[in-house]
Scaffold this active site. Structure first.
Site, mmCIF file in Angstrom:
data_model
loop_
_atom_site.group_PDB
_atom_site.id
_atom_site.type_symbol
_atom_site.label_atom_id
_atom_site.label_comp_id
_atom_site.label_asym_id
_atom_site.label_seq_id
_atom_site.Cartn_x
_atom_site.Cartn_y
_atom_site.Cartn_z
ATOM 1 N N GLY A 69 18.424 -66.342 4.251
ATOM 2 C CA GLY A 69 17.913 -66.395 5.609
ATOM 3 C C GLY A 69 17.199 -65.103 5.987
ATOM 4 N N ASN A 146 24.463 -66.439 16.499
ATOM 5 C CA ASN A 146 25.558 -66.393 15.533
ATOM 6 C C ASN A 146 26.870 -65.903 16.125
ATOM 7 O OD1 ASN A 146 23.359 -64.354 15.311
ATOM 8 N ND2 ASN A 146 24.980 -63.139 14.373
ATOM 9 N N GLN A 176 21.867 -70.626 11.808
ATOM 10 C CA GLN A 176 23.175 -71.127 12.252
ATOM 11 C C GLN A 176 23.166 -72.621 12.551
ATOM 12 O OE1 GLN A 176 26.232 -69.704 12.670
ATOM 13 N NE2 GLN A 176 25.561 -67.773 11.784
ATOM 14 N N THR A 234 10.653 -66.381 -10.254
ATOM 15 C CA THR A 234 11.093 -67.644 -10.857
ATOM 16 C C THR A 234 12.104 -68.327 -9.942
ATOM 17 O OG1 THR A 234 10.729 -66.745 -13.042
ATOM 18 C CG2 THR A 234 12.186 -68.661 -12.906
ATOM 19 N N CYS A 322 28.181 -61.112 9.928
ATOM 20 C CA CYS A 322 26.980 -60.753 9.171
ATOM 21 C C CYS A 322 26.704 -59.260 9.343
ATOM 22 C CB CYS A 322 25.772 -61.545 9.650
ATOM 23 S SG CYS A 322 26.142 -63.224 10.061
HETATM 24 N N1 PLP Z 1 20.108 -65.257 10.919
HETATM 25 C C1 PLP Z 1 21.285 -65.618 11.467
HETATM 26 C C2 PLP Z 1 21.306 -66.194 12.830
HETATM 27 C C3 PLP Z 1 22.474 -65.460 10.760
HETATM 28 O O1 PLP Z 1 23.634 -65.811 11.307
HETATM 29 C C4 PLP Z 1 22.409 -64.918 9.464
HETATM 30 C C5 PLP Z 1 23.704 -64.735 8.762
HETATM 31 O O2 PLP Z 1 23.991 -63.970 7.969
HETATM 32 C C6 PLP Z 1 21.147 -64.574 8.919
HETATM 33 C C7 PLP Z 1 20.036 -64.755 9.688
HETATM 34 C C8 PLP Z 1 21.007 -64.014 7.541
HETATM 35 O O3 PLP Z 1 21.123 -65.044 6.589
HETATM 36 P P1 PLP Z 1 21.483 -64.658 5.062
HETATM 37 O O4 PLP Z 1 22.915 -64.273 5.050
HETATM 38 O O5 PLP Z 1 21.220 -65.907 4.296
HETATM 39 O O6 PLP Z 1 20.558 -63.565 4.678
#
Ligand code: PLP
Length: 378
Positions: A69, A146, A176, A234, A322
Site C-alpha cells: 500500500g 486506519n 483499510q 519481476t 502501522c
Molecule cells: N494506508 C493505510 C490507510 C494503512 O492503514 C496502511 C497500513 O499499513 C498503509 C497505507 C500502508 O500499507 P502497507 O502496509 O501495505 O505498506
C-alpha cells in the site's frame, strides 16, 4: 492468541495460502519469458488482474501491481511532480504513506494543503472547495481511516475535485477498505485507488494501484518495463495470485462477514456497559466501518492496557500499529480535537472475520480486571 488488531494486518485465509503455495510451486517461471513456463506465469498474472478488477468494478488494464500500500500511495502522490500539478491537497489524518510524500513535495516548493477534520473525523469539504479553486490539483483523501475506521464521503469529494478542474486528479488510499466494503471505482469516480493485500487476508508485501483508463501517469519505479512500462521489477506472481484469491473470497463473503463482525462488535460494547466500564467512543456518530472501534476508558492508560492484554495473549493497538514505533500521541485523534487525556487512554480494537464471540468474553474479562484495578473498584 486472541487477535483484535485486524486493521494492522490480517491472518492469511486458507484460500490465499493455497493460492500462494500453488503458484509458488507451479508457476515459478518469469512472466516475461516467452517460453511455456513463462507464459503459464503470465496467464496466472493476467487471471489475477481480472479477478481484482472485477472485485472493484474496474477494467483489468486499470490494475497495476505494486509491492504494498505504501508504494501505491507514493506512486499516486508522485504524479504531482511528474505531471506538473500546481498544488496538492490531502488531509491531516492520512497514513504516513501519503503524508510523508506530500510533505516531501511541500519541501521541494509545491503548494500543499492539509484538510482539517471535524470531531467525528470527517474532512472539511468547505475547506477543500475553498483551496481547490480552479487550479490543476492532485487531491488525496483516504477512504477509511486506519485509527478510527471512519469512512470519508469519497464520491462527493471526487465530484467536487472534477468539477473544479478537468485536469485535476483524485486519489484515495483505500488500504483499510478494500476487501471489507463494497467498492465500485466507476461509481465513486476516483482516478486512482491504493490497496494492500495483507489488510484483506492476503500476503504481506503485495498491493495494487487502480488507475482510471485515460489518466496519464508516469512510473515511480523504473527498470525492465514490466506492468506496461509503468512499474518495473519481476512480478511477484505467487503473492499476486494469493492477493486476487483473498480479495475474491472476501468480496463474495462481504455481507456474511459484515454481519458476523457486527454481532461481535455489539456484544463487545454491550458487555462493557453491562460491567459498568466507563468509556467513550472517539468517533462520535460518524459513518464508521463495522469492527473498527477506537475508544477511551476513563482513568486507564491505553498503552498500559495494551501491555496487560498482551500478557494474556490478546492483541489490540494504541493509535495505529502501522506507526507502532511512533511514541507520539495519535495525530489523528489530535486533529479531531480529542482531549490529550482521552488520547492517552485510547485503544483500537479491530475485529476480523476469524474472531469469535468467545474472544469477546476473554477480552472483556481482562479489560474489566484492569479497569477495576486502575479505578480502585472492589
Ligand atoms: N494506508 C493505510 C490507510 C494503512 O492503514 C496502511 C497500513 O499499513 C498503509 C497505507 C500502508 O500499507 P502497507 O502496509 O501495505 O505498506
Amino acid at each position: 492468541m486472541i487477535y483484535f488488531d485486524n486493521a494492522a494486518t490480517t491472518r492469511m485465509s486458507d484460500v490465499a495460502l493455497e493460492a500462494l503455495n500453488f503458484a509458488s510451486k507451479e508457476c515459478y517461471g518469469n512472466p516475461s519469458s516467452i517460453y511455456k513456463y513463462g507464459k503459464k506465469s503470465r496467464n496466472l498474472l493476467e487471471e489475477s488482474r481480472e479477478i481484482i478488477a472485477k472485485c472493484i468494478g474496474a477494467k483489468s488494464e486499470e490494475i497495476y501491481f505494486t509491492s504494498c500500500g505504501t508504494e501505491s500511495d507514493n506512486w499516486a502522490i508522485s504524479q504531482a511532480r511528474s505531471h506538473g500539478y500546481e498544488q496538492v491537497i490531502t488531509s491531516k489524518i492520512e497514513h504516513h504513506a501519503v503524508l510523508n510524500p506530500v510533505e516531501a513535495l511541500q519541501e521541494s516548493g509545491i503548494k500543499t494543503f492539509f484538510l482539517p477534520v471535524d470531531d467525528g473525523c470527517i474532512v472539511d469539504i468547505e475547506f477543500l472547495k475553498k483551496v481547490l479553486g480552479t487550479k490543476k490539483t492532485l487531491v488525496s483523501v483516504m477512504f477509511q481511516n486506519n485509527e478510527t475506521g471512519v469512512i470519508q464521503p469519497i464520491k462527493e469529494i471526487a465530484s467536487i475535485v472534477h468539477k473544479a478542474n478537468d485536469g485535476s486528479l483524485f486519489h484515495t488510499d483505500a488500504v483499510q477498505a478494500v476487501g471489507h466494503t463494497r467498492i465500485d471505482v466507476k461509481d465513486l469516480g476516483v482516478d486512482m485507488l491504493s490497496a494492500s493485500a495483507h489488510k484483506f487476508n492476503g500476503p504481506k508485501g503485495i498491493g495494487f494501484l487502480y488507475v482510471k483508463d485515460g489518466c496519464k501517469i508516469s512510473p515511480l519505479i523504473k527498470g525492465g518495463g514490466q506492468e506496461r512500462n509503468m512499474r518495473s521489477g519481476t512480478e511477484n506472481v505467487a503473492s499476486i495470485y494469493a492477493m486476487a484469491k483473498a480479495l475474491e473470497e472476501n468480496t463474495n463473503e462481504l455481507d456474511y462477514n459484515h454481519h458476523k463482525i457486527q454481532v461481535i462488535e455489539d456484544k463487545l460494547l454491550s458487555e462493557l456497559k453491562k460491567n459498568n466500564i466507563a468509556f467513550v467512543l472517539n468517533t462520535k456518530d460518524s459513518a464508521r466501518a463495522t469492527g473498527v472501534i477506537n475508544l477511551s476508558f476513563v482513568n486507564v492508560d491505553g498503552e498500559g492496557l495494551l501491555h496487560m492484554l498482551d500478557l494474556h495473549d490478546i492483541a489490540v493497538s494504541v493509535g495505529s500499529a502501522c506507526n507502532s514505533n511512533d511514541k507520539e500521541p495519535s495525530y489523528v485523534l489530535f486533529a479531531m480535537g480529542v482531549p490529550k487525556e482521552q488520547i492517552n487512554s485510547a485503544i483500537r480494537i479491530s475485529i476480523g472475520k476469524y474472531n469469535t464471540i468467545e474472544d469477546v468474553d476473554k477480552l472483556v474479562s481482562c479489560i474489566v480486571k484492569f479497569y477495576n484495578i486502575t479505578n480502585h473498584v472492589n
